[in-house]
Design a protein around this motif. Structure first.
Motif, PDB file in Angstrom:
ATOM      1  N   VAL A 143       0.859  -1.185   0.000  1.00 44.88           N
ATOM      2  CA  VAL A 143       0.000   0.000   0.000  1.00 44.88           C
ATOM      3  C   VAL A 143       0.892   1.231   0.000  1.00 44.88           C
ATOM      4  N   GLN A 144       0.296   2.373  -0.286  1.00 45.49           N
ATOM      5  CA  GLN A 144       0.987   3.651  -0.148  1.00 45.49           C
ATOM      6  C   GLN A 144       0.449   4.372   1.085  1.00 45.49           C
ATOM      7  N   PHE A 145       1.341   4.747   1.983  1.00 45.09           N
ATOM      8  CA  PHE A 145       0.972   5.639   3.077  1.00 45.09           C
ATOM      9  C   PHE A 145       1.047   7.072   2.556  1.00 45.09           C
ATOM     10  N   LEU A 146       0.014   7.859   2.849  1.00 43.19           N
ATOM     11  CA  LEU A 146       0.012   9.262   2.448  1.00 43.19           C
ATOM     12  C   LEU A 146       0.595  10.076   3.602  1.00 43.19           C
ATOM     13  N   VAL A 147       1.811  10.547   3.413  1.00 41.60           N
ATOM     14  CA  VAL A 147       2.581  11.177   4.482  1.00 41.60           C
ATOM     15  C   VAL A 147       2.509  12.697   4.347  1.00 41.60           C
ATOM     16  N   PRO A 148       2.063  13.410   5.397  1.00 42.51           N
ATOM     17  CA  PRO A 148       2.015  14.877   5.337  1.00 42.51           C
ATOM     18  C   PRO A 148       3.402  15.470   5.111  1.00 42.51           C
ATOM     19  N   ASP A 149       3.459  16.454   4.218  1.00 45.31           N
ATOM     20  CA  ASP A 149       4.713  17.149   3.926  1.00 45.31           C
ATOM     21  C   ASP A 149       4.380  18.611   3.658  1.00 45.31           C
ATOM     22  N   GLY A 150       4.283  19.393   4.726  1.00 42.74           N
ATOM     23  CA  GLY A 150       3.853  20.779   4.591  1.00 42.74           C
ATOM     24  C   GLY A 150       2.389  20.841   4.202  1.00 42.74           C
ATOM     25  N   GLU A 151       2.102  21.500   3.091  1.00 42.03           N
ATOM     26  CA  GLU A 151       0.719  21.638   2.632  1.00 42.03           C
ATOM     27  C   GLU A 151       0.303  20.520   1.683  1.00 42.03           C
ATOM     28  N   LYS A 152       1.187  19.581   1.440  1.00 43.53           N
ATOM     29  CA  LYS A 152       0.866  18.480   0.538  1.00 43.53           C
ATOM     30  C   LYS A 152       1.097  17.151   1.245  1.00 43.53           C
ATOM     31  N   VAL A 153       0.788  16.071   0.552  1.00 40.96           N
ATOM     32  CA  VAL A 153       1.101  14.737   1.060  1.00 40.96           C
ATOM     33  C   VAL A 153       1.947  14.023   0.017  1.00 40.96           C
ATOM     34  N   VAL A 154       2.840  13.167   0.495  1.00 46.44           N
ATOM     35  CA  VAL A 154       3.681  12.384  -0.411  1.00 46.44           C
ATOM     36  C   VAL A 154       3.412  10.904  -0.158  1.00 46.44           C
ATOM     37  N   PRO A 155       3.292  10.108  -1.212  1.00 48.66           N
ATOM     38  CA  PRO A 155       3.043   8.672  -1.036  1.00 48.66           C
ATOM     39  C   PRO A 155       4.340   7.919  -0.771  1.00 48.66           C
ATOM     40  N   ARG A 156       4.286   6.977   0.162  1.00 53.99           N
ATOM     41  CA  ARG A 156       5.419   6.105   0.449  1.00 53.99           C
ATOM     42  C   ARG A 156       4.909   4.668   0.489  1.00 53.99           C
ATOM     43  N   ALA A 157       5.523   3.797  -0.308  1.00 53.29           N
ATOM     44  CA  ALA A 157       5.040   2.425  -0.465  1.00 53.29           C
ATOM     45  C   ALA A 157       5.643   1.495   0.585  1.00 53.29           C
ATOM     46  N   TYR A 158       4.782   0.680   1.196  1.00 57.22           N
ATOM     47  CA  TYR A 158       5.216  -0.323   2.174  1.00 57.22           C
ATOM     48  C   TYR A 158       4.433  -1.612   1.950  1.00 57.22           C
ATOM     49  N   SER A 159       5.158  -2.717   1.913  1.00 57.58           N
ATOM     50  CA  SER A 159       4.517  -4.015   1.726  1.00 57.58           C
ATOM     51  C   SER A 159       3.826  -4.468   3.002  1.00 57.58           C
TER      52      SER A 159
END
Length: 233
Positions: free
Chosen positions: A43-59
């Motif tokens: 899955v992708q975790f949606l990680v807060p990064d300031g005013e946006k979110v960045v996806p990070r993939a983890y099995s």
């Protein structure tokens, strides 16, 4: 990890955080009732990064039959997801998208797994699903590599599987052992690929260099490309 254009989003709540090693943690989240996946997917975790979110993939390292979602996470210094996970406590929520990924087992032939570090996550999902839930009688073998003894985890868990299921075996190799008391294999996983056959389906997961090296060794030994499945962490 292969991404996709659209993935459904879910909010999941942390139930437990477990310290596995000095830089590896296990995260246990509640599993949404309508969330379905195949063992080996991510899955992708949606990680807060300031005013946006960045996806990070983890099995996912739990099985589709489990009531929780388990993740094995290596904490990276200044990593955006690592910072989020390190700060999380029981009851906190995260947003995920998915599942996705084709690192899944569909063959009935013997399975040979090679993993380093957190790369064991999707392989643990496949292993447990095959043994515990599908009750396969197919031969399953895991070669697991870490840098030194402080990086070891899930050894008892793997021992329990070998004691319960006669068709599963594993070896752990340490590339830089720090103690004379270490009784497992020494060296990199590429030093211990001598017990496979061309009849295996191979699943490789870990850092890019390891995956490339193992894949090349297998291809040079006559294994077909279609028999080699890999995921890069």
């Amino acid at each position: 990890m292969t991404m996709n254009t659209y993935m459904q989003e879910y909010t999941i709540q942390l139930r437990q955080k477990i310290q596995l090693t000095h830089n590896m943690i296990s995260l246990v989240f509640e599993k949404p009732a309508d969330f379905e996946f195949t063992a080996g997917q991510f899955v992708q975790f949606l990680v807060p990064d300031g005013e946006k979110v960045v996806p990070r993939a983890y099995s996912i390292c739990s099985t589709p039959s489990d009531n929780e979602l388990h993740f094995c996470v290596k904490l990276l210094e200044n990593g955006k997801a690592s910072t989020l996970f390190a700060a999380m406590t029981d009851g906190d929520s995260a947003i995920i998208r998915g599942p996705r990924g084709n690192f899944v087992s569909t063959a009935s032939s013997p399975l040979y797994f090679v993993a380093t570090g957190a790369g064991i996550a999707p392989i643990m999902s496949i292993l447990q699903d095959e043994l515990i839930h599908k009750k396969t009688d197919t031969e399953l073998y895991l070669l697991f590599g870490v840098h030194d003894e402080s990086d070891l985890f899930w050894q008892q868990r793997l021992d329990d599987l070998t004691n319960t299921y006669n068709n599963f075996s594993f070896n752990t190799t340490v590339s830089q052992p720090q103690s004379q008391e270490w009784r497992g294999l020494n060296g990199r996983v590429t030093d211990h690929l001598d017990n496979h056959s061309n009849g295996h389906q191979f699943f490789i997961c870990g850092n890019p260099d390891m995956v490339k090296d193992v894949r090349n060794i297998l291809l040079e030994s006559g294994v077909e490309k279609t028999q080699i499945h890999f995921e890069i962490f």
